[in-house]
Write a protein that holds these residues in place. Structure first.
Motif, short mmCIF file in Angstrom:
data_model
loop_
_atom_site.label_atom_id
_atom_site.label_comp_id
_atom_site.label_asym_id
_atom_site.label_seq_id
_atom_site.Cartn_x
_atom_site.Cartn_y
_atom_site.Cartn_z
N ARG A 80 0.82 -1.21 0.00
CA ARG A 80 0.00 0.00 0.00
C ARG A 80 0.86 1.26 0.00
O ARG A 80 0.36 2.36 0.18
CB ARG A 80 -0.95 -0.03 1.20
CG ARG A 80 -1.88 -1.25 1.13
CD ARG A 80 -2.80 -1.34 2.32
NE ARG A 80 -3.86 -0.35 2.28
CZ ARG A 80 -5.01 -0.48 1.62
NH1 ARG A 80 -5.23 -1.57 0.91
NH2 ARG A 80 -5.92 0.46 1.67
N VAL A 81 2.16 1.08 -0.16
CA VAL A 81 3.06 2.24 -0.24
C VAL A 81 2.97 2.84 -1.64
O VAL A 81 2.55 2.18 -2.60
CB VAL A 81 4.52 1.83 0.06
CG1 VAL A 81 4.70 1.58 1.54
CG2 VAL A 81 4.92 0.61 -0.75
N ARG A 82 3.37 4.13 -1.75
CA ARG A 82 3.36 4.82 -3.05
C ARG A 82 4.72 4.67 -3.71
O ARG A 82 5.67 5.37 -3.36
CB ARG A 82 3.03 6.31 -2.83
CG ARG A 82 1.65 6.55 -2.26
CD ARG A 82 0.56 6.31 -3.29
NE ARG A 82 0.72 7.16 -4.47
CZ ARG A 82 0.10 8.32 -4.65
NH1 ARG A 82 -0.74 8.77 -3.74
NH2 ARG A 82 0.30 9.04 -5.74
N ALA A 130 -9.97 -8.37 -1.17
CA ALA A 130 -10.07 -7.84 0.19
C ALA A 130 -9.93 -6.32 0.24
O ALA A 130 -10.68 -5.64 0.94
CB ALA A 130 -9.00 -8.48 1.08
N TRP A 131 -8.96 -5.79 -0.52
CA TRP A 131 -8.72 -4.34 -0.39
C TRP A 131 -9.82 -3.52 -1.06
O TRP A 131 -10.10 -2.41 -0.64
CB TRP A 131 -7.34 -3.97 -0.95
CG TRP A 131 -6.23 -4.47 -0.05
CD1 TRP A 131 -6.38 -5.15 1.12
CD2 TRP A 131 -4.82 -4.32 -0.24
NE1 TRP A 131 -5.17 -5.45 1.67
CE2 TRP A 131 -4.18 -4.96 0.85
CE3 TRP A 131 -4.04 -3.74 -1.25
CZ2 TRP A 131 -2.78 -5.01 0.97
CZ3 TRP A 131 -2.65 -3.78 -1.12
CH2 TRP A 131 -2.04 -4.41 -0.02
N TYR A 133 4.91 -6.95 6.35
CA TYR A 133 5.88 -6.17 5.58
C TYR A 133 5.76 -6.49 4.09
O TYR A 133 5.84 -5.60 3.25
CB TYR A 133 7.30 -6.44 6.09
CG TYR A 133 7.56 -5.74 7.41
CD1 TYR A 133 7.48 -4.35 7.50
CD2 TYR A 133 7.84 -6.46 8.56
CE1 TYR A 133 7.68 -3.70 8.70
CE2 TYR A 133 8.04 -5.81 9.76
CZ TYR A 133 7.95 -4.44 9.83
OH TYR A 133 8.13 -3.78 11.02
N LEU A 134 5.50 -7.75 3.79
CA LEU A 134 5.39 -8.13 2.38
C LEU A 134 4.16 -7.49 1.72
O LEU A 134 4.27 -6.85 0.69
CB LEU A 134 5.32 -9.66 2.27
CG LEU A 134 5.09 -10.19 0.84
CD1 LEU A 134 6.31 -9.85 -0.02
CD2 LEU A 134 4.84 -11.69 0.85
N HIS A 135 3.02 -7.66 2.35
CA HIS A 135 1.79 -7.25 1.67
C HIS A 135 1.46 -5.78 1.85
O HIS A 135 0.97 -5.14 0.94
CB HIS A 135 0.62 -8.11 2.18
CG HIS A 135 0.73 -9.53 1.75
ND1 HIS A 135 0.80 -9.90 0.44
CD2 HIS A 135 0.80 -10.69 2.47
CE1 HIS A 135 0.90 -11.23 0.35
NE2 HIS A 135 0.90 -11.72 1.58
N ARG A 136 1.70 -5.28 3.05
CA ARG A 136 1.29 -3.90 3.29
C ARG A 136 2.33 -2.92 2.77
O ARG A 136 2.01 -1.83 2.32
CB ARG A 136 1.06 -3.70 4.78
CG ARG A 136 0.51 -2.35 5.12
CD ARG A 136 -0.02 -2.31 6.53
NE ARG A 136 -0.34 -0.93 6.90
CZ ARG A 136 -0.66 -0.54 8.10
NH1 ARG A 136 -0.71 -1.44 9.09
NH2 ARG A 136 -0.93 0.71 8.37
N TYR A 137 3.60 -3.31 2.90
CA TYR A 137 4.67 -2.37 2.54
C TYR A 137 5.46 -2.81 1.30
O TYR A 137 6.35 -2.09 0.86
CB TYR A 137 5.63 -2.19 3.72
CG TYR A 137 4.93 -1.68 4.96
CD1 TYR A 137 4.60 -0.33 5.08
CD2 TYR A 137 4.59 -2.55 5.99
CE1 TYR A 137 3.94 0.14 6.21
CE2 TYR A 137 3.93 -2.09 7.12
CZ TYR A 137 3.61 -0.74 7.23
OH TYR A 137 2.97 -0.28 8.35
#
Lengths: 997, 417
Positions: A11-13, A221-222, A314-318
């Motif tokens: 979800r990071v840019r 999900a998102w 860390y893998l999925h969110r970042y």
């Protein structure tokens, strides 16, 4: 792109790089990163040093429970902050972070010598040594310990940021924005209830942010999450991110801390840094999820060892892989999924090591599909690598015996010891927990507040179950709050339900005494420390906690409590619930002092109460003194005058002609009603029945113990209306005391009490010319001595303003106190001051007031009395109605000790040398030639230089004082021994002639 | 009892620490003791220790409803001082201070007594007068206490804000250098270990439900969750619950119980060298050896037995700390907690015999019981052993609330103008 970033993931840019520094080196992260995720993306795992052994430590978690990765952050002058969790701190361009508790640098820390000596530094070692020689504790050992302890450095400068606070009422507060919280908020809001949803993270979603592969109600999900949040907004739910519910208090009162500016590069100047919300909620839904437990084995603390769930986050969110080559060690299914996801993202998973003999076939099959080796029924017995893990030692376990070791190379060790329901807030309420054998966890039992636990907090596992449960709890809460709820249904595909088992420290083939298997990472508590504590008799979990410091680190035991309990229970030989659980205390996560202080800083710490005449005093050069919350004009120095000179001049001017004094701070209470006189009779020592309207009287108030609490002149305005004055500091206390009696003891009385302190400005005119100045201003009252005798009160007009005019005297001079509505205070003051010019009117402050009253022997409650003084002690038996049958404190006045001879009594003291002014508080002795400890007979309560008398005067409370009159006593001061004569308390005009002007 | 020393620590380190013995056995209660002490806090355990050591009475049980040291002993802010105003209090607390100074060696347990000085701030003229009265009285009583100017106070405690424009500017301070702090848990554990070594039974998790009296009215023993325990002498030292227990013996105590809260910050490197108390601003701060700022809050407004306490007191306390020490706003609160304090009408303790033969009470220490621990324990043991008070605790009689012979330290600081 940095080495460990996964393209287009998270979800990071990816299009917005952010530069930041860690320990002086520049790194690049992405918008949306935390400091931890950004450093991991750069392959940095070493972030800190542990508390006791200074062991190198990395990032263990991806949340606020992080015990290891604590750093100092800096944002310009005054904005240094220690112990910030890198896993929570969002990065922004220019962020500077530095590691802590190391010297000279993070990668080479001299303090690590402690790690070599770890056998000495066992649990509680400091209780057993450092006692010889005795003086060395404070001179040598303690300073060494203190220097070694602590983590970061305290800030050194005042904080330029400001903090805010708000109050909020809501029908339902939902704590936790994961799946359970989201569905709870929706079902509650659909019922029409007002709902607030809070989450500590930067965005809502909780576990959903770490598992994008889920399909909920047919949507990824998102996408589902985005739709859900939109729906909540439409339903009017107040959604608050970066907001931690820190404490849960009586009657569903919760404190939330909202972080507003720490994640911004440039915060607007008017934006508070944090805001404390005080929420009163009808119902509370606690959906705080579960916390993953570490496994306890030798070397489980090396940088590169991380919780598997954190790696998944860390893998999925970042979009960051925690390494290239992973070994996964677990006792729970969840870590398998983390391994699969990393493998799918391009990492190599060397092996999944499961402590269980028979993990499910489906998991094995999924591992086989990815070419991941599975070692079931295995234990981890060690790791290696100085600043980063480079290998893991694993052994098979058969029937409790540990087989030969195998070493697996890796750069990342992911572990999972299962999950603990997060019930901290529930524990704040003193809700009880019960041990659940099936889930090997404590679950909520008896609740003490109107709250509902949803989702993983109740031991549920799997997103569908949790969504469903949240929906039900939200509905339940809405119904309890008086609304008609409707429930929804959820369908989840790819739901990864699972189970696991719980361990104490993992079995090992090595000497257990040597193992460095950490339970509390930050405080360096190992499994053997806990066993040592139990060996030494610490059999309750509270003792274990306090002896080893397990659970007392800044994560407050979020990671360590359950592992500690399992080990302690094993050592004691009892089931975990019999060993007990320590109490979780607020705040849920460490919270800045600033947030608690809120607006109450600097000038706003406590309001400065000012009288309507304060501005005049300031313009005219007054020096002020703080008196309770007020600031009062202390004295009015003229050019070149010190305090003594100013006070002497003010005293003489008042006695000679005219002084003007701002008495507005006096407490004022209006007592009204048909039973007002009866109430007065019961409260005060004096009789009030026969006091005619238009007259006033000095009133004395006692506590139940018979000791003087307050005093003041009280005017009777009509049969059913009294104007009571109190001491400045006592106003609130007296009103509270009166209300207490009225409401609890005398509900039969028909009386109303109103505080009118701030409604009236009070100006005192004192001196032989007081009447001459005042008379022309007064309408509706004849001021002649015959018509308006001493101790009178009248409602009239003064200078055209409605007024309550008192004739009384606290100086011994002819004196009037004029009360006018506060808004006219300054205007009246200026008129009187102007008119007084022809009599050389002198404005005076509190110090002159004190001197003038002392010359007359009038007491100041709190100075000449101290809560042990009866009316008789103070020489004021005359103020006690002899025929009265009851008043507060009356019964106590006849207690044996209160009528016994030898009590301390208020007397005057005149020093042999009139130029000596005794120190207030100085102790008095009869025999100056004794050795210490000396027998003291009392103390000096008031002491001044009297310009009128040309010498010093003092009041003192002396044992049997009135019988000592005429005798000599001694005051031993550091400056020398002073002789003084005991006298009457009235030094000036004992006959009261001056009142008869 | 294995003696603690650097050598024994070293020896055990060599053998993996597996030979340490329990510091005290978790005893099963016997049917009868010479003395039963209710409440295994520092005061109760200490009394047992002194009974055994100084009076040769070893057939003693200390009984607690929970774990030893689990009440106020383990919940306070560990401040120790003796600069009290009245002779009676000064003697009591100075006696304690004398014992504190040798306690680690006496118990062979490092209680980390650290005489870092307690500094009390004066913020207005009334404070100055009141502190001067204390200083003069202490000086003539032989109790150390000295006056500091604001500048001297800041030199002693650098984080202090002495700006004249502060809301409540510092006008000076009274410093007792002999005062300081100690490690609270270690006090309970040290006394427990030393008492157990002399034969005292420590019975934990055994709630005392009632005090039983015989037909003559004298004490017969205590009813507990594990049955009746006979004893001709019972001393109650159960802060937070004393009035309930004493009620079962028909003794009504003038106690009110309030929650009192305290908190610690996250640990930081040494920044705060002493103890600072500000009664006017309501800030009480020290730094523990571990590095946490230890902060005491005030008692809640309402009586309660719930060890929780409300938020407003904490907000006010933290605001006060930040007012006096502005550099601390960016520090974080790690943990806060509450304890229950028993408060008497004159804020001084009751430590003496009671109207019931064989029943002794030690209670009403309010917010200040920890500092008195060794002294109170010592004279309680004397009182129980000889069935008469030691001269130091003789004035702390229950009867003073009837006679009016109060020892009112709080009233001595009363504020009103």
């Amino acid at each position: 792109m940095t080495a460990f970033r996964v393209a287009e993931s998270g979800r990071v840019r990816h299009d917005r790089p952010v530069e930041f520094q860690f320990d002086g080196r520049s790194y690049q992260g992405l918008e949306g990163d935390t400091l931890a995720s950004a450093l991991l993306a750069n392959g940095v795992h070493l972030l800190g040093r542990s508390f006791k052994y200074h062991r190198p430590r990395g990032i263990l978690t991806a949340g606020s429970e992080e015990p290891n990765a604590l750093v100092g952050t800096r944002r310009g002058p005054g904005r240094y902050e220690p112990n910030t969790r890198a896993t929570v701190q969002e990065i922004w361009d220019g962020l500077q972070a530095e590691s802590q508790n190391r010297y000279p640098k993070l990668s080479f820390d001299l303090g690590a010598i402690n790690d070599r000596l770890y056998m000495l530094f066992s649990a509680g070692f400091y209780y057993k040594t450092f006692m010889w020689p005795r003086s060395f504790w404070e001179r040598v050992y303690e300073p060494l310990i203190r220097r070694a302890a602590g983590l970061g450095k305290a800030p050194q400068e005042p904080d330029p940021d400001h903090y805010a606070e708000r109050h909020l009422h809501t029908d339902i507060l939902v704590v936790g924005g994961g799946p359970a919280g989201l569905s709870a908020a929706r079902s509650a809001a659909k019922s029409g209830a007002r709902v607030v949803l809070v989450d500590e993270s930067a965005e809502m979603g909780g576990h959903l942010l770490s598992e994008p592969g889920l399909v909920i109600d047919g949507q990824p999900a998102w996408d589902w999450l985005a739709g859900m949040l939109e729906e909540l907004r439409e339903l009017g739910v107040r959604v608050m991110s970066r907001t931690t519910a820190i404490g849960y208090y009586h009657q569903n009162f919760l404190a939330l801390c909202e972080r507003l500016s720490d994640h911004l590069k440039e915060a607007p100047a008017d934006l508070p840094r944090e805001r404390l919300w005080q929420v009163r909620a009808g119902q509370v839904v606690l959906a705080q999820g579960a916390l993953e437990k570490p496994l306890v084995f030798d070397g489980n603390d090396r940088p590169g060892v991380m919780l598997a769930g954190a790696a998944q986050t860390y893998l999925h969110r970042y979009g960051v892989r925690a390494g290239d080559r992973h070994v996964v060690a677990t006792s729970h299914d969840s870590a398998w999924h983390a391994a699969f996801d990393l493998s799918d993202a391009g990492s190599r998973v060397e092996a999944i090591v499961d402590t269980r003999a028979n993990p499910s076939d489906a998991l094995r099959e999924a591992a086989r599909d990815r070419g991941i080796r599975v070692l079931s029924g295995h234990t981890v017995t060690g790791t290696s690598g100085r600043l980063r893990v480079n290998a893991v030692r694993v052994n098979p376990v058969h029937d409790g015996s540990v087989g030969p070791a195998e070493t697996l190379g890796c750069d990342s060790l992911l572990m999972s010891g299962g999950w603990t329901p997060s019930l901290h807030l529930f524990s704040h309420t003193k809700g009880t927990l019960r041990w659940d054998d099936e889930s090997d966890a404590f679950l909520p039992d008896q609740q003490a507040e109107a709250c509902h636990i949803a989702g993983a907090g109740r031991g549920l596992w799997g997103v569908e179950a949790v969504l469903q449960d949240g929906d039900l709890r939200g509905a339940e809460a809405a119904e309890a709050a008086g609304h008609k709820p409707e429930s929804g249904a959820f369908q989840v595909e790819n739901d990864r339900t699972g189970s696991g088992e719980t361990h104490r420290e993992l079995p090992s083939d090595r000497k257990p005494g040597r193992a460095r298997a950490f339970v509390d990472y930050q405080n360096d508590v190992t499994a053997k420390d806990i066993r040592l504590a139990v060996r030494e008799g610490m059999k309750s979990i509270e003792h274990v906690k306090r002896y080893t410091t397990n659970g007392m680190a800044t994560d407050q035991g979020k990671l360590s409590n359950m592992n500690g309990l399992m080990i302690a229970a094993d050592a004691v030989g009892k089931a975990p619930p019999q060993v007990g659980l320590t109490t979780f205390r607020p705040p849920y996560t460490p919270t800045t002092f600033g947030a608690f202080a809120g607006y109450h800083r600097g000038d706003h710490f406590e309001v400065v109460r000012k009288t309507p005449i304060d501005s005049w005093a300031e313009e005219n050069g007054a020096v002020f003194e703080p008196v309770s919350q007020w600031r009062r004009a202390w004295y009015f120095p003229r050019q070149g005058e010190d305090m003594e000179a100013a006070v002497a001049r003010e005293c003489l001017a008042t006695r000679k002609s005219l002084g003007i004094f701002d008495a507005s701070t006096l407490g004022k209470i209006e007592i009204a009603g048909p039973d007002a006189v009866e109430f007065m009779n019961r409260m005060y020592t004096n009789p009030w029945t026969k006091l005619a309207p238009g007259r006033c009287r000095y009133g004395l108030l006692l506590g139940e113990d018979g000791f003087i609490r307050d005093d003041g002149v009280i005017g009777r305005l009509s049969d059913d209306l009294f104007h009571v004055t109190t001491t400045t500091g006592g106003a609130a206390r007296v009103l509270t005391m009166m209300e207490d009696y009225l409401q609890t003891e005398w509900p039969d009385l028909n009386v109303w009490l109103t505080s009118t302190t701030e409604q009236w400005a009070t100006i005192a005119l004192n001196g032989p010319n007081a009447r001459r100045v005042l008379e022309p201003f007064v309408e509706g009252q004849d001021l002649s001595p015959e018509a308006f005798v001493h101790m009178s009160v009248a409602e009239c007009r003064v200078a055209g303003f409605p007024a309550r005019l008192f004739r009384l005297s606290f100086t011994g001079e002819l004196s009037f106190e004029i009360n006018v509505p506060a808004r006219y205070g300054r205007a009246l003051w200026e008129k009187l001051y102007e008119a007084g010019q022809q009599y050389d009117v002198c404005p005076y402050g509190t110090e002159t007031m004190h001197v003038l009253r002392a010359e007359k022997g009038f007491i100041i409650v709190g100075q000449d009395t101290d809560g042990t003084v009866t009316p008789d002690d103070a020489g004021m038996s005359w103020a006690v109605g002899k025929k009265k049958t009851d008043f507060v404190g009356m019964r106590s006045l006849s207690r044996p000790d209160l009528v016994a001879p030898g009590r301390k009594q208020l007397v005057g003291l005149l020093t042999e040398d009139g130029s000596v002014r005794l120190d207030e508080g100085a102790q008095v002795v009869a025999d100056p030639n004794q050795s210490v400890p000396m027998a003291m007979i009392g103390h000096v309560s008031s002491s001044y230089h009297s310009a009128t008398l040309g010498r010093s005067i003092a009041l003192a409370l002396l044992k049997d004082g009135r019988n000592l009159k005429g005798q000599e006593v001694y005051v031993p001061l550091p400056s020398g021994l002073h002789k003084a004569r005991v006298t009457d308390t009235v030094f000036y005009d004992p006959e009261g002639e001056r009142l008869k002007v | 009892m294995t003696r603690f020393s650097a050598l024994s620590l070293l020896k055990n380190a060599m053998t993996g620490h597996k030979d340490w013995e329990p510091q005290w056995p978790d005893s099963e209660p016997k049917q009868e003791y010479d003395v039963v002490i209710v409440g295994a806090g520092g005061h109760g355990l200490g009394a047992a220790y002194y009974l055994a050591k100084e009076h040769g009475i070893t057939n003693v049980a200390v009984i607690d409803k929970g774990w030893l040291g689990g009440g106020n002993t383990g919940r306070n802010t560990t401040i120790i001082r003796s600069n009290y105003l009245y002779d009676e209090s000064a003697r009591m607390y100075d006696h304690a201070l004398d014992l504190w100074e040798g306690l680690s060696q006496e118990l062979n347990y490092n209680v980390m007594f650290s005489q870092r000085g307690v500094m009390m701030l004066a913020h207005n003229v009334h404070d100055v007068q009141s502190f001067h009265r204390h200083l003069h009285s202490n000086r003539l009583n032989g109790v150390d206490n000295q006056w500091l100017t604001p500048e001297e106070a800041k030199a002693y405690c650098p984080p202090l804000n002495i700006s004249k424009s502060a809301r409540y500017p510092v006008m000076g301070a009274a410093l007792q250098r002999r005062a300081g702090t100690a490690r609270h848990d270690a006090v309970a554990w040290g006394y427990a270990r030393a008492a157990a070594a002399r034969g005292v039974d420590i019975v934990q998790n055994c709630p005392v439900t009632a005090i039983r009296r015989d037909s003559n009215g004298a004490v017969e023993g205590v009813e507990t969750a594990r049955g009746f325990i006979r004893a001709k002498k019972v001393a109650v030292s159960a802060a937070g619950h004393t009035s309930v227990l004493m009620d079962t013996a028909g003794v009504r105590l003038p106690l009110e119980s309030y929650p009192l809260q305290a908190l610690v910050s996250e640990p930081v490197k040494p920044i705060f060298p002493c103890v600072v108390m500000s009664n006017t601003v309501h800030a009480y701060v020290s730094q523990s050896d571990k590095g946490e700022l230890v902060v005491g809050a005030g008692t809640d407004q309402y009586t309660s037995y719930s060890q929780r306490g409300g938020l407003p007191h904490i907000q006010h306390t933290v605001a006060a700390v930040c007012e006096v020490f502005p550099i601390f706003t960016r520090m974080r609160m790690l943990r806060k907690w509450g304890g229950i304090v028993d408060v008497t009408p004159d804020r001084s303790p009751i430590l003496n015999k009671t109207p019931v033969q064989g029943l002794y009470v030690n209670c009403g220490w309010g917010t200040g019981g920890f500092k008195a621990t060794p002294g109170a324990a010592n004279v309680l043991a004397w009182t129980v052993a000889r069935d008469e008070p030691h001269p130091i605790n003789a004035p702390f009689h229950l009867d003073r609330f009837r006679t009016g012979r109060l020892i009112d330290e709080a009233a001595a600081a009363a504020v009103a103008h």
